[in-house]
Design a protein around this motif. Structure first.
Motif, PDB file in Angstrom:
ATOM      1  N   VAL A  39       0.872  -1.173   0.000  1.00 12.24           N
ATOM      2  CA  VAL A  39       0.000   0.000   0.000  1.00 12.24           C
ATOM      3  C   VAL A  39       0.905   1.218   0.000  1.00 12.24           C
ATOM      4  N   ALA A  40       0.562   2.211  -0.809  1.00 20.76           N
ATOM      5  CA  ALA A  40       1.282   3.486  -0.788  1.00 20.76           C
ATOM      6  C   ALA A  40       0.254   4.611  -0.817  1.00 20.76           C
ATOM      7  N   THR A  41       0.511   5.641  -0.034  1.00 22.96           N
ATOM      8  CA  THR A  41      -0.332   6.829  -0.043  1.00 22.96           C
ATOM      9  C   THR A  41       0.551   8.058  -0.197  1.00 22.96           C
ATOM     10  N   ALA A  42      -0.002   9.065  -0.855  1.00 27.37           N
ATOM     11  CA  ALA A  42       0.680  10.346  -1.010  1.00 27.37           C
ATOM     12  C   ALA A  42      -0.256  11.433  -0.498  1.00 27.37           C
ATOM     13  N   ALA A  43       0.302  12.388   0.225  1.00 28.36           N
ATOM     14  CA  ALA A  43      -0.496  13.493   0.756  1.00 28.36           C
ATOM     15  C   ALA A  43       0.404  14.707   0.941  1.00 28.36           C
ATOM     16  N   ARG A  44      -0.214  15.859   1.073  1.00 26.96           N
ATOM     17  CA  ARG A  44       0.555  17.074   1.331  1.00 26.96           C
ATOM     18  C   ARG A  44       1.156  17.046   2.729  1.00 26.96           C
ATOM     19  N   HIS A  45       0.476  16.345   3.650  1.00 25.60           N
ATOM     20  CA  HIS A  45       0.937  16.301   5.038  1.00 25.60           C
ATOM     21  C   HIS A  45       1.055  14.856   5.509  1.00 25.60           C
TER      22      HIS A  45
END
Length: 147
Positions: free
Chosen positions: A94-100
């Motif tokens: 699983v990979a997630t990308a976010a500003r924070h």
């Protein structure tokens, strides 16, 4: 969003790098990798994972869309393998990308908790002495209550 259910192994580093390369304006990337464990330490021949094509991807997409609605995520990657796997093989990512970072971490944890308990995979442990379907665990169900 990229969701893949596949039989073939994947290169964890290449997948993480490709995911990262697609991101713009993100301040955090979180990855999690699941590995087949041999709970009996040396007894597992294979972990056989079954699923219904189409249904599985749709269920994972529903879970991922829920994560997108709860946190400010820029992107999600889920890769889950099926077929015969051996101890110490990579089973999923699983990979997630976010500003924070908080959104990236919470989104990834949410995905993992719901994939573990709600994604329609059936797992069978095969050893030299027995073949057993893996039952749902109370602690995995309990983990859902925090969401």
């Amino acid at each position: 969003m990229d969701i893949r259910v596949q039989e073939q192994p994947f290169d964890l580093g290449a997948e993480a790098n490709a995911f990262a390369a697609k991101q713009t304006g993100m301040g955090a990337l979180v990855t999690f990798t699941g590995i087949v464990r041999d709970l009996a330490e040396g007894d597992l021949d294979t972990m056989e994972i079954e699923h219904y094509p189409g249904m599985t991807e749709k269920a994972i997409e529903t879970i991922a869309n829920e994560a997108l609605s709860r946190w400010t995520l820029g992107d999600i990657l889920v890769i889950h393998r099926y077929g015969k796997l051996h101890a110490d093989e990579v089973i999923m990512m699983v990979a997630t990308a976010a500003r924070h970072r908080a959104d990236a971490f919470q989104g990834a944890e949410f995905l993992m908790d719901f994939l573990k308990s709600r994604a329609p995979f059936w797992k069978k442990e095969v050893s030299g002495t027995a073949t057993d379907w893996v039952a749902a665990k109370d602690e995995d169900e309990d983990a859902l209550s925090r969401w």
